[in-house]
Enzyme design. Structure first.
Site, mmCIF file in Angstrom:
data_model
loop_
_atom_site.group_PDB
_atom_site.id
_atom_site.type_symbol
_atom_site.label_atom_id
_atom_site.label_comp_id
_atom_site.label_asym_id
_atom_site.label_seq_id
_atom_site.Cartn_x
_atom_site.Cartn_y
_atom_site.Cartn_z
ATOM 1 C CG ASN A 7 -1.719 0.781 1.523
ATOM 2 O OD1 ASN A 7 -1.323 2.548 1.030
ATOM 3 N ND2 ASN A 7 -3.046 0.285 1.722
ATOM 4 C CG ASP A 9 -2.823 4.498 0.914
ATOM 5 O OD1 ASP A 9 -3.216 4.435 -0.298
ATOM 6 O OD2 ASP A 9 -3.748 4.253 0.911
ATOM 7 C CG HIS A 10 0.995 6.196 4.918
ATOM 8 N ND1 HIS A 10 0.474 7.258 4.783
ATOM 9 C CD2 HIS A 10 0.191 5.238 5.503
ATOM 10 C CE1 HIS A 10 -0.653 6.925 5.640
ATOM 11 N NE2 HIS A 10 -0.477 5.259 6.033
ATOM 12 N NE ARG A 18 8.712 20.872 2.396
ATOM 13 C CZ ARG A 18 9.761 21.140 2.830
ATOM 14 N NH1 ARG A 18 10.562 21.137 1.419
ATOM 15 N NH2 ARG A 18 10.702 20.747 3.401
ATOM 16 C CG HIS A 43 -8.044 3.887 1.753
ATOM 17 N ND1 HIS A 43 -8.184 3.889 2.525
ATOM 18 C CD2 HIS A 43 -9.351 4.225 0.809
ATOM 19 C CE1 HIS A 43 -9.837 3.519 3.428
ATOM 20 N NE2 HIS A 43 -10.733 4.245 1.701
ATOM 21 N NE ARG A 45 -9.220 7.898 4.991
ATOM 22 C CZ ARG A 45 -8.982 7.127 6.272
ATOM 23 N NH1 ARG A 45 -8.887 6.596 5.991
ATOM 24 N NH2 ARG A 45 -10.107 7.268 6.438
ATOM 25 N NE ARG A 49 -7.419 10.565 5.992
ATOM 26 C CZ ARG A 49 -7.874 10.276 7.132
ATOM 27 N NH1 ARG A 49 -7.107 9.379 7.394
ATOM 28 N NH2 ARG A 49 -9.231 10.998 7.568
ATOM 29 C CG HIS A 50 -3.705 8.437 1.524
ATOM 30 N ND1 HIS A 50 -4.990 8.694 0.823
ATOM 31 C CD2 HIS A 50 -3.289 8.309 3.008
ATOM 32 C CE1 HIS A 50 -5.065 6.655 1.806
ATOM 33 N NE2 HIS A 50 -5.166 7.065 3.040
ATOM 34 C CD GLU A 70 -7.208 -0.382 1.341
ATOM 35 O OE1 GLU A 70 -7.560 1.058 2.667
ATOM 36 O OE2 GLU A 70 -6.355 -1.018 1.941
ATOM 37 C CB THR A 100 -5.202 4.383 9.983
ATOM 38 O OG1 THR A 100 -5.586 3.561 8.658
ATOM 39 C CG2 THR A 100 -5.358 3.509 11.760
ATOM 40 C CB THR A 101 -9.458 1.541 7.905
ATOM 41 O OG1 THR A 101 -8.589 1.828 6.917
ATOM 42 C CG2 THR A 101 -10.639 1.032 7.466
ATOM 43 C CD GLU A 151 -7.207 -6.799 3.242
ATOM 44 O OE1 GLU A 151 -6.512 -6.170 2.153
ATOM 45 O OE2 GLU A 151 -6.153 -5.599 3.804
ATOM 46 C CG HIS A 186 -5.028 -1.770 9.888
ATOM 47 N ND1 HIS A 186 -4.736 -1.534 11.177
ATOM 48 C CD2 HIS A 186 -5.510 -1.447 9.062
ATOM 49 C CE1 HIS A 186 -5.017 -0.318 10.666
ATOM 50 N NE2 HIS A 186 -5.597 -0.149 9.710
ATOM 51 N N GLY A 208 0.843 -1.417 4.801
ATOM 52 C CA GLY A 208 1.735 -0.189 4.057
ATOM 53 C C GLY A 208 1.688 0.676 4.775
ATOM 54 C CG HIS A 209 2.301 3.549 8.821
ATOM 55 N ND1 HIS A 209 2.436 3.350 10.051
ATOM 56 C CD2 HIS A 209 2.157 5.022 8.528
ATOM 57 C CE1 HIS A 209 3.421 4.116 10.603
ATOM 58 N NE2 HIS A 209 2.053 5.818 9.773
#
Ligand code: PXP
Length: 236
Positions: A7, A9-10, A18, A43, A45, A49-50, A70, A100-101, A151, A186, A208-209
């Site tokens: 993932n 996303d981050h 920036r 994802h 959202r 946001r990302h 997602e 987060t989810t 999942e 997760h 992901g994270h």
């Protein structure tokens, strides 16, 4: 072999801090695939946001590995999914205020609103995954609604909640018996991934994270060395 979905996303979170184009989530996705990942998850959202809409289109055209989209179960997201045609859609609960989810989808309680979305996505040839807790009612409801995949939410396990590994193990077995492909994700890290990866019915992990955070730490030495060399060369 168990598959790894990364993932990204981050990477977008970092880019958005920036407001520019760097680091590029697509470049990260391509690197992840080149390094052994089996697929990419993004994802989109509701609050963007990302990952943003342009990232979704870029990702669709920029990677050939499976793309897992997602999304919340909303008409807007179904429309974007049908335009994008990812390999799979993973429906997740989404609250605007959450970091987060936080929990699994209440498939049993939202059967009527989710079913048409599952039908529409499947009719288009997109595999449908539902992000659920390892709860027998949710698993049964996921099978009843026609999902291809569940999942399993590993967040409570990752937070060290007592009995969660046994719950995930039993849930994976039940889901498999119901004819569902089993994924999990997760909060997975170097420390806690092995026990989940060892559950025989689990075919794919989505992480992901920790991967993106750890990539910063493990990648730092190479980046510092390159700056050192560039700066030294400029003075020589
Ligand atoms: N799977 C799903 C359905 C998720 O919502 C998330 C978080 O976006 C993940 C996996 C990955 O979780 P983490 O970022 O904690 O690895």
């Amino acid at each position: 072999m168990i598959r790894l979905g990364v993932n990204v996303d981050h990477v977008a979170t970092l880019r958005n801090a920036r407001g520019g184009l760097h680091p590029d989530p697509l470049e990260a996705a391509q690197l992840a695939i080149a390094s052994g990942a089996d697929g990419i998850t993004i994802h989109l959202r509701e609050d963007r946001r990302h990952i943003r809409d342009a990232d979704v289109a870029a990702m669709r055209h920029g990677i050939t590995a499976p793309l897992n989209f997602e999304m919340a179960g909303t008409n807007e997201m179904v429309r974007i999914a049908l335009e994008t045609m990812p390999n799979a859609c993973c429906l997740v609960p989404e609250k605007r205020t959450e970091v987060t989810t936080e929990g699994g989808l209440d498939v049993a309680g939202q059967h009527h609103s989710l079913r048409p979305m599952v039908v529409a996505l499947k009719a288009a040839g997109i595999r449908v995954s539902l992000f659920v807790d390892a709860d027998v009612h949710q698993l049964q409801a996921s099978a009843d609604i026609g999902a291809d995949i569940v999942e399993l939410h590993t967040g409570a396990y990752a937070h060290g909640k007592e009995g969660e590994l046994a719950r995930l193990t039993a849930g994976a077995r039940i889901a498999h018996k119901l004819g569902l492909e089993v994924h999990a994700g997760h909060g997975l890290t170097y420390e806690n991934v092995s026990a989940v990866a060892a559950i025989p019915e689990v075919m794919e992990l989505n992480i992901g994270h920790f991967i993106i955070g750890q990539a910063v730490l493990e990648g730092l030495p190479a980046v510092i060395a390159r700056f050192r060399a560039l700066m030294n060369a400029a003075r020589s």
